[in-house]
Write an enzyme that holds these catalytic residues in place. Structure first.
Site, mmCIF file in Angstrom:
data_model
loop_
_atom_site.group_PDB
_atom_site.id
_atom_site.type_symbol
_atom_site.label_atom_id
_atom_site.label_comp_id
_atom_site.label_asym_id
_atom_site.label_seq_id
_atom_site.Cartn_x
_atom_site.Cartn_y
_atom_site.Cartn_z
ATOM 1 N N ASP A 1 0.831 -1.205 0.000
ATOM 2 C CA ASP A 1 0.000 0.000 0.000
ATOM 3 C C ASP A 1 0.864 1.254 0.000
ATOM 4 O O ASP A 1 0.472 2.287 -0.555
ATOM 5 C CB ASP A 1 -0.910 -0.025 1.228
ATOM 6 C CG ASP A 1 -2.014 1.020 1.160
ATOM 7 O OD1 ASP A 1 -2.278 1.537 0.065
ATOM 8 O OD2 ASP A 1 -2.603 1.324 2.207
ATOM 9 N N HIS B 1 -7.419 0.699 9.632
ATOM 10 C CA HIS B 1 -6.476 1.164 8.611
ATOM 11 C C HIS B 1 -6.761 2.644 8.373
ATOM 12 O O HIS B 1 -7.683 2.998 7.638
ATOM 13 C CB HIS B 1 -6.696 0.348 7.323
ATOM 14 C CG HIS B 1 -5.741 0.653 6.222
ATOM 15 N ND1 HIS B 1 -4.828 -0.265 5.748
ATOM 16 C CD2 HIS B 1 -5.554 1.771 5.480
ATOM 17 C CE1 HIS B 1 -4.134 0.261 4.757
ATOM 18 N NE2 HIS B 1 -4.570 1.515 4.571
ATOM 19 N N HIS C 1 -5.702 6.598 7.306
ATOM 20 C CA HIS C 1 -4.847 7.546 6.605
ATOM 21 C C HIS C 1 -4.844 8.852 7.395
ATOM 22 O O HIS C 1 -5.815 9.169 8.082
ATOM 23 C CB HIS C 1 -5.346 7.765 5.177
ATOM 24 C CG HIS C 1 -5.076 6.600 4.275
ATOM 25 N ND1 HIS C 1 -4.427 6.722 3.073
ATOM 26 C CD2 HIS C 1 -5.352 5.278 4.405
ATOM 27 C CE1 HIS C 1 -4.315 5.535 2.495
ATOM 28 N NE2 HIS C 1 -4.874 4.639 3.289
ATOM 29 N N CYS D 1 -3.739 6.295 -2.203
ATOM 30 C CA CYS D 1 -4.558 5.387 -2.985
ATOM 31 C C CYS D 1 -4.587 5.889 -4.416
ATOM 32 O O CYS D 1 -5.014 7.024 -4.656
ATOM 33 C CB CYS D 1 -5.984 5.299 -2.428
ATOM 34 S SG CYS D 1 -7.073 4.244 -3.417
ATOM 35 N N ASN E 1 -0.535 6.759 4.714
ATOM 36 C CA ASN E 1 -1.024 5.940 5.818
ATOM 37 C C ASN E 1 -0.452 6.431 7.146
ATOM 38 O O ASN E 1 0.529 7.176 7.200
ATOM 39 C CB ASN E 1 -0.560 4.491 5.618
ATOM 40 C CG ASN E 1 -1.216 3.817 4.448
ATOM 41 O OD1 ASN E 1 -2.365 3.405 4.519
ATOM 42 N ND2 ASN E 1 -0.482 3.689 3.347
#
Length: 320
Positions: free
Chosen positions: A30, A222, A224, A255, A264
């Site tokens: 990611d 998860h 950001h 993303c 992140n």
């Protein structure tokens, strides 16, 4: 390099926190997938190895997505061939569909992740599926993976807000998440893809899952850090019983399908907070900072992690 972690200034526990948190490291997948310049495969392999040496035991390594969509991860098979797995470390990979699963099986992968959406628009843009039809796409992937003895994790994106649809109702997120778990996934990671979540919203969403019969032992978070809320949101999730947190070394990531998604939660920032709370992670912060400084030098820009900037050399990764 200064090496003192936050625990060097004292660890002070708060009531209601778990004794240990597992960090699901997403930097190699990611994190790097949003890098415009292609990172050499040998650098990726060394990055993964350094993360393992730092004590991370779940390292999401790559994705078998079509190279046309994410060119950065076109070397997935070669990267896996280069890895020398460390004892006790899991190396899951993301698979978007059955073809991705075929490639994972060819490489002997034992753990995969699928990536769903809580909203119609993002499902269309990211998966070329609708909010409802995505489950039909995932079902044979999960079924075959389980039949081959794989562990399957599910991601659910846009759990707190969507750049096209705005606010996402808690009930809608819970319905989508339960559908993914019902396919046979062992864990569901709730993604704040564009970083708009706040602590009260996190609590409400976790309460919504609890009301649907899904406890925190099956959930991960998860976050950001678009609006600087990732650590506050994580702490809230921990007070609700969540013990698995996704993070990315150096704060890498974003993303490619949602331009408003910034990096992140930085793994170093998370470890600093958890060390100071007396919550075990098994991660050596000094080694982790050194890893992110090393990678920043290869990317040619500084890490966005506050802890890396505080503990690493001032010139790491070049100038701002």
């Amino acid at each position: 390099m200064t090496t003192a972690g936050s625990a060097g200034y004292g660890a002070y526990r708060l009531d209601g926190l778990p004794a240990r948190v597992t960090i699901h490291e997403v930097g190699p997948r990611d994190g790097l997938q949003n890098e415009a310049a292609i990172v050499p495969v040998e650098v990726k392999a060394e990055f993964v190895a350094r993360l393992a040496r730092a004590g991370l035991t779940r390292i999401e390594t790559t994705s078998f997505v079509h190279p046309k969509w994410v060119p950065q991860l076109a070397d997935a098979a070669e990267l896996l061939d280069r890895l020398e797995p460390a004892p006790g470390v899991r190396y899951p990979v993301l698979v978007p569909n059955e073809r991705g699963l075929d490639r994972a099986l060819e490489r002997g992968v034992t753990e995969i992740a699928i990536f769903g959406s809580a909203t119609e628009t993002f499902a269309r843009r990211n998966l070329n599926q609708g909010l409802e039809s995505q489950f039909a796409m995932f079902a044979p992937v999960v079924e075959r993976a389980l039949r081959h003895g794989m562990k399957v994790r599910a991601y659910l994106s846009m759990c707190f807000g969507d750049p096209w649809e705005g606010a996402v109702p808690v009930e809608q997120v819970v319905r989508a998440g339960v559908r993914l778990l019902d396919l046979g996934c062992f864990e569901l990671s709730l993604g704040d893809t564009i970083g708009v979540g706040t602590p009260g919203h996190v609590a409400a969403l976790l309460d919504g899952f609890a009301a649907a019969g899904v406890g925190p032992e099956r959930l991960a978070v998860h976050f950001h850090d678009t609006y600087g809320q990732a650590l506050a949101n994580t702490l809230t999730a921990l007070t609700k019983g969540v013990t698995v947190v996704d993070a990315s070394a150096g704060g890498l990531g974003g993303c490619p399908y949602a331009e408003s998604a910034t990096g992140n939660l930085a793994t170093e920032d998370l470890v600093w907070m958890l060390d100071g709370l007396g919550v075990e992670t098994g991660v050596d912060l000094t080694s982790l900072v050194e890893t992110s400084v090393w990678l920043a030098d290869r990317l040619g820009r500084p890490s966005v992690s506050r802890v890396v900037r505080a503990l690493g050399p001032a010139d790491a990764g070049g100038s701002d």
